[in-house]
Design a protein around this motif. Structure first.
Motif, short mmCIF file in Angstrom:
data_model
loop_
_atom_site.label_atom_id
_atom_site.label_comp_id
_atom_site.label_asym_id
_atom_site.label_seq_id
_atom_site.Cartn_x
_atom_site.Cartn_y
_atom_site.Cartn_z
N LYS A 160 19.37 18.60 64.80
CA LYS A 160 18.64 19.73 64.21
C LYS A 160 17.45 20.11 65.08
O LYS A 160 17.19 21.29 65.30
CB LYS A 160 18.14 19.36 62.80
CG LYS A 160 19.24 19.28 61.78
CD LYS A 160 18.70 19.02 60.39
CE LYS A 160 19.88 18.76 59.45
NZ LYS A 160 19.48 18.42 58.10
N GLY A 161 16.77 19.07 65.56
CA GLY A 161 15.63 19.33 66.45
C GLY A 161 16.08 20.08 67.69
O GLY A 161 15.40 20.98 68.18
N GLU A 162 17.25 19.70 68.18
CA GLU A 162 17.80 20.36 69.36
C GLU A 162 18.13 21.82 69.03
O GLU A 162 17.89 22.71 69.86
CB GLU A 162 19.05 19.60 69.81
CG GLU A 162 19.71 20.16 71.04
CD GLU A 162 18.74 20.53 72.12
OE1 GLU A 162 17.90 19.68 72.50
OE2 GLU A 162 18.78 21.69 72.59
N LYS A 163 18.63 22.06 67.84
CA LYS A 163 18.96 23.43 67.44
C LYS A 163 17.70 24.28 67.38
O LYS A 163 17.67 25.42 67.86
CB LYS A 163 19.67 23.41 66.06
CG LYS A 163 20.09 24.76 65.57
CD LYS A 163 21.26 25.31 66.36
CE LYS A 163 21.50 26.76 65.97
NZ LYS A 163 22.16 27.53 67.00
N VAL A 164 16.64 23.72 66.78
CA VAL A 164 15.37 24.45 66.71
C VAL A 164 14.87 24.76 68.12
O VAL A 164 14.49 25.90 68.42
CB VAL A 164 14.30 23.63 65.94
CG1 VAL A 164 12.93 24.29 66.03
CG2 VAL A 164 14.70 23.47 64.48
N ALA A 165 14.90 23.75 68.98
CA ALA A 165 14.41 23.93 70.35
C ALA A 165 15.22 25.00 71.08
O ALA A 165 14.66 25.82 71.80
CB ALA A 165 14.46 22.60 71.11
N HIS A 198 11.04 22.88 56.74
CA HIS A 198 12.06 21.90 57.07
C HIS A 198 13.08 22.59 57.99
O HIS A 198 13.34 23.78 57.82
CB HIS A 198 12.74 21.41 55.78
CG HIS A 198 13.64 20.24 56.01
ND1 HIS A 198 14.99 20.39 56.27
CD2 HIS A 198 13.38 18.92 56.04
CE1 HIS A 198 15.51 19.18 56.44
NE2 HIS A 198 14.56 18.28 56.31
N PRO A 199 13.67 21.87 58.94
CA PRO A 199 14.61 22.53 59.85
C PRO A 199 15.74 23.25 59.13
O PRO A 199 16.19 24.30 59.61
CB PRO A 199 15.16 21.39 60.72
CG PRO A 199 14.75 20.13 60.04
CD PRO A 199 13.53 20.44 59.28
N ASP A 200 16.16 22.75 57.99
CA ASP A 200 17.24 23.45 57.26
C ASP A 200 16.82 24.85 56.84
O ASP A 200 17.67 25.73 56.66
CB ASP A 200 17.64 22.65 56.00
CG ASP A 200 18.30 21.33 56.35
OD1 ASP A 200 18.38 20.44 55.48
OD2 ASP A 200 18.72 21.18 57.52
N ASP A 201 15.53 25.06 56.68
CA ASP A 201 15.02 26.39 56.34
C ASP A 201 14.54 27.13 57.58
O ASP A 201 14.61 28.36 57.65
CB ASP A 201 13.85 26.27 55.34
CG ASP A 201 14.31 25.62 54.05
OD1 ASP A 201 13.64 24.65 53.61
OD2 ASP A 201 15.32 26.07 53.49
#
Lengths: 364, 437, 262
Positions: A160-165, A198-201
């Motif tokens: 998820k962190g990678e997706k945000v980045a 939160h990354p899901d949001d």
């Protein structure tokens, strides 16, 4: 775009706790392993610039201490952190270091306080090993309060962190090439939501923003912002008014933390370490000045910027020590610079507006 | 070229500088200082100290190009440099000297003109001011081959040394000491031990000398011995009356800071200790009429040393202890020649500024009790955030728990432009009223 | 014949300048800003018209600058005082490369290039020291008028150094120096030195290029100008009325804009 004092933010956080059972932690600036906290069902809420009058903080802090630390202390002293389950203090600078101790040893807010020391440059083999050990140590300490770290959860959160980045990198890249139609104000309002969502949001929010903002940018003039955080947002609004686009940034709260290259490691601890050691240069990690200058110049070239604005929080030593070298290096390449030091959460003075306008007149 | 410099250096070290010192001793007519009516006789070791430090600075001029030169932060583990025969220079000590000679504003201004903000640490501004202007009261400073820093005392030294590394294009070695938010951990100690080990090949390469483990152990032993002796020197101030003022102690700090690990520092403290023990035996006090015993917190206000010494002595007040002077004896008990790396990691990590404020409060309470302190003067130093942030709470807690009057003076270590005499006096006068009343 | 006007609304004073199409100054005025910037701008403009002997209708374009520039409905264009001082100074002294402006509330140093273009600038607008306000406060403590200070300091045989950088601290320092009977001229020279040093560090940050021109109210103080010349090691150009340089620059911008349109 500032803290979570506002009702909408507070509602969001309470919902996170009620519906998802997440622990809400107040996290002070700046570098900390977010993915680890997510994996342990903790939602980190960053405390940069809650709009508080810092009269209580003045009883504890001298006048020569920066606003960010003052806001942070005020936040705790005023009891605004009552809905939180704990605090995390990264070792960002001397003032935050001592703030952590004032809170933990003297004020005793009645919530667990955690501390995260990240290794400083010049990096060596020992730095890498230490960082991994620190991650494990933090996980163990948090585990006593919130339950043991689940390895699979951890791997998912790394993704998820990678997706945000990756979304952040795309947004920044699009903006630098002039392909993002959003205003400066909208851009930073959106990405700063990463400080508490939160990354899901956050992920769908960023995806939507990306989709809606593709399109060419009207301004012909762009600048790079370097400094701590984009507050007061009125400066961004002024730049929008002057048709000056922020092409890229070297801001601690934004570019320096979000623009992380993808990691290759399979093990989640190793992946976090890889990310940490490949983050853009930053004074809070003691990155060498030469690297910072090169990074700034790359940003200038990558976004066709006409100048660099150093947006300094008063009394911020790490930034102020690097600045003369950076300004000189930029001057040598014929790039104009402007230094503005401004108190976060304060209205723009006429003088500051004049300076920025004059800089705009200069670079056009 | 290098060989001739090396020969010249050794000549100056063994014959030249000692000769100059001898000559200056005989020839010098010190300007007769107005005899203070409230201070006791000056320490004989004061002139010994002046000569020791003058020698060190004078010799440093010949070191450049002859032997490897390192600029070192006050809290750095210098013992690891000594086996490589680095000539060590301490910009903080130089800064204090400039401050005492009232050159702070001038040198700081030189840095400010080059873009360094007035809010930055004044030791750093003085040093950068020297870099840009070449101005120094000690003739000439040796250009370094290496910058050696530890962030146990603050992060600022690293920002500062990083700037110097860029100006001079020389390597910077950082001894990264994790902050002790709680207790020191095994993870922290391993990290620091590994760093020390990693440094060795780099130091060998820069100095072109091999690391000698036995020599290193010896040096650790000498450093330990000197620090323990310094600790005993400070302990003599428990006597009533105290044989030394803290202002003298601030001056006598120089050898343990900048000559640590060298025999000269140990010899100096042995001499000083002997003199102080003699005074204690005969009840000779540094202040003629010692009625109140005070503690000082934070670094000295270097440009006010004489003035404050007279001011307080005139009221029968002596500073008998300070957290600052104590810092160089507090953790030295950890040093162990048998386990030099691990013990150095502990000794350097557990210094006052790298520990949490609870530890500091307990330390101050202990000193207040041991030295029978009647009042506390806190210097809120603009330059020194790790020392200053938390002082307001410290003041409140010490006043409550120890029931002694406390006062905070806002000033700076060397930049007198940040000091207002009028404001400080108002506060001190109120403090005196409470103390004496 | 058409005319152009520039109005510089500062926090303390407002200036208006009227130029003809050739750029020659036909008339100007200086008034107190008071509480209402719009009224002050009107007043200054009308007085300048009177001095030029023309009517409002003859003025083709008006540009406003200064702190209160957004409060001038008369103006069709606003430009910051940085750009205006640059253009104005360069017009008056074409070989100007550096402009030092010390006004009542702020001071600035501007590096200019061809045609008065701003290449770099720095401002001191947070702190009274280094501005006219510093001298105003001290003049009152010394019981002299601002106008007298320059002349007095030139007669000083010696100089009393002022160690405080802060205006508030310096004020108490001056009081105690007066009590110790230091001659007034010597204290004034020390104060001039203090303000010069303060501004000098800004000059140094920008660098000295070409010839140097000083503008703003403090440029009327020969004492300060002399000390600054000593620091620079070269003569400084000062227009006969240094306070109107900003308004002149604005008038020139108004003329430029009009030309661009036609």
């Amino acid at each position: 775009m500032t803290g979570f004092h506002s009702p909408s933010h507070k509602e969001y956080l309470l919902k996170q706790r009620e519906v998802y059972g997440r622990h809400i932690f107040g996290v002070f600036p700046a570098q900390y392993p977010r993915e680890l906290l997510w994996a342990m069902n903790i939602l980190p809420v960053e405390i940069w610039d809650p709009p508080l009058d810092t009269s209580h903080a003045s009883a504890h802090l001298q006048s020569y201490i920066c606003s960010i630390v003052r806001f942070g202390l005020e936040f705790i002293v005023q009891g605004k952190g009552d809905i939180l389950d704990g605090f995390l203090f990264p070792h960002t600078c001397d003032s935050i270091q001592n703030l952590s101790s004032i809170v933990n040893d003297y004020l005793k807010p009645g919530k667990p306080c955690y501390f995260f020391y990240h290794p400083k440059c010049p990096y060596r083999e020992s730095s890498h090993r230490f960082y991994i050990d620190q991650l494990r140590d933090l996980a163990a300490q948090l585990g006593d309060q919130v339950g043991e770290l689940d390895y699979n959860q951890f791997k998912q959160c790394i993704e998820k962190g990678e997706k945000v980045a990756s979304l952040m990198r795309e947004l920044y890249s699009l903006r630098a090439s002039g392909g993002l139609s959003a205003s400066n104000v909208e851009f930073y309002r959106t990405i700063r939501q990463g400080e508490f969502l939160h990354p899901d949001d956050l992920i769908p929010r960023l995806e939507k923003f990306l989709e809606n903002s593709r399109g060419s940018q009207a301004s012909e003039t762009s600048v790079i912002m370097s400094g701590v955080l984009p507050n007061p947002p009125e400066i961004l609004a002024l730049l929008d008014e002057l048709k000056i686009r922020v092409g890229d940034d070297d801001l601690l709260a934004c570019g320096r933390r979000y623009l992380v290259p993808p990691s290759q490691a399979k093990d989640p601890f190793e992946a976090l370490a890889e990310r940490y050691f490949h983050m853009p240069p930053c004074t809070t990690r003691n990155s060498p000045i030469r690297g910072r200058l090169e990074d700034l110049i790359n940003k200038v070239e990558g976004s066709n910027a006409k100048g660099v604005i150093f947006w300094i929080v008063k009394f911020c030593e790490p930034e102020l020590f690097d600045m003369p070298h950076l300004i000189e290096g930029l001057k040598k390449r014929g790039l104009p610079t402007l230094v503005i030091d401004v108190e976060p959460n304060q209205e723009l003075t006429g003088q500051l507006t004049t300076r920025i306008e004059a800089f705009g007149e200069m670079i056009r | 070229m290098w060989l001739s410099k090396k020969i010249r250096y050794h000549f100056m070290k063994d014959l030249g500088v000692p000769g100059i010192m001898r000559f200056s001793r005989t020839g010098k007519k010190r300007r007769p200082r107005k005899k203070s009516t409230s201070l006791g006789p000056p320490l004989v070791c004061n002139s010994r100290l002046r000569e020791l430090m003058a020698t060190h600075y004078l010799l440093s001029r010949y070191a450049q190009g002859a032997i490897p030169v390192a600029w070192v932060t006050s809290g750095a583990p210098v013992e690891i440099l000594r086996p490589f025969d680095f000539y060590t220079f301490y910009p903080e000590n130089h800064g204090a000297l400039c401050g005492a000679q009232k050159l702070g504003p001038e040198l700081c201004a030189e840095a400010e003109v080059h873009g360094y903000h007035q809010d930055l640490c004044s030791y750093a501004r003085i040093d950068l001011g020297h870099y840009f202007s070449g101005k120094t009261p000690v003739g000439r400073l040796p250009k370094p081959d290496l910058l050696f820093a530890s962030n146990n005392i603050c992060q600022t030294v690293v920002y500062w040394y990083k700037a110097l590394a860029e100006y001079w294009k020389i390597p910077l070695i950082l001894f990264d000491t994790p902050y002790n938010f709680g207790e020191i951990s095994e993870v922290d100690i391993s990290y620091m031990v590994r760093q020390l080990e990693e440094m060795i090949p780099v130091l060998e390469q820069i100095s072109k000398r091999r690391f000698r483990y036995r020599r290193f152990q010896e040096i650790v032993g000498i450093a330990k011995e000197a620090s323990l002796t310094w600790g005993e020197v400070l302990s003599t101030m428990k006597a009533r009356p105290s044989p030394m003022t803290i202002f003298d102690a601030f001056n006598h700090l120089a050898p343990i800071v900048s000559l640590r690990g060298l025999p000269a520092a140990l010899e100096h403290y042995r001499a000083l200790l002997a003199e102080l023990e003699e005074r204690v035996a005969h009840g000779v006090g540094a202040v003629k009429d010692e009625r109140w015993r005070l503690m000082w917190d934070n670094i000295a206000i270097w440009y006010k040393m004489r003035d404050f010494s007279n001011l307080f002595a005139g009221r029968g007040m002596n500073f008998v202890t300070a957290t600052y002077t104590n810092a160089w004896s507090e953790t030295i008990g950890y040093l162990d020649e048998a386990k030099p790396f691990e013990s150095m990691a502990k000794a350097y990590s557990l210094v006052i500024l790298n520990n949490n404020l609870n530890h500091r409060l307990q330390l101050m309470e202990r000193l207040i009790q041991e030295f029978q302190v009647d009042g506390l003067v806190i210097h809120s130093a603009r330059s020194c955030k790790p020392y200053s942030v938390g002082q307001y709470d410290l003041k409140r807690l010490v006043t409550e728990r120890m029931e002694i009057p406390t006062v905070v003076i806002e000033a700076d270590i060397t930049d007198s432009r940040a000091y207002s005499e009028e404001q400080a006096m108002v506060r001190l006068e109120a403090f005196f009223e409470v103390l004496e009343g | 014949m058409n005319y152009f006007s520039g109005i510089d609304v500062g926090a303390i004073s407002t200036e208006a300048v009227i130029i003809d199409t050739g750029g020659e100054i036909s008339g100007y005025s200086i008034v107190e800003t008071g509480a209402n910037s719009t009224e002050a701008a009107d007043e200054a403009f009308d007085k300048a018209l009177l001095a030029a002997g023309i009517r409002r209708e003859a003025v083709e374009g008006i540009a406003a600058t200064g702190y209160g520039r957004i409060s001038v409905p008369l103006a069709s264009k606003t430009v910051t005082e940085i750009s205006c001082h640059a253009l104005g100074a360069q017009y008056l002294f074409p070989d100007t490369g550096t402009v030092i402006d010390i006004g009542g509330q702020d001071s600035k140093v501007i590096r200019i290039g061809d045609s008065g273009k701003v290449l770099d600038f720095t401002m001191n607008d947070k702190c009274a020291a280094g501005t006219g306000r510093f001298l105003e406060v001290m003049a009152s403590k010394l019981r002299v008028s601002l106008e007298e200070m320059g002349g007095l300091s030139l007669h000083a045989k010696a100089e009393v150094p002022i160690s405080s950088v802060c205006t508030v601290f310096a004020e108490s320092e001056v009081v105690s120096l007066v009590a110790k009977n230091h001659p007034r001229e010597e204290i004034i020279k020390g104060l001039h030195r203090a303000i010069t040093n303060r501004v000098w560090s800004m000059v140094n940050a920008i660098g000295v290029y070409g010839e140097v021109t000083m503008s703003g109210g403090v440029a009327k103080n020969r004492g300060v100008v002399t000390l600054m010349e000593e620091k620079l090691g070269k003569p400084i150009r000062v227009y006969v009325e240094p306070q109107i340089v900003g308004a002149l620059g604005a008038a020139l911008f108004a003329r430029r804009q009009s030309r661009a349109v036609t």
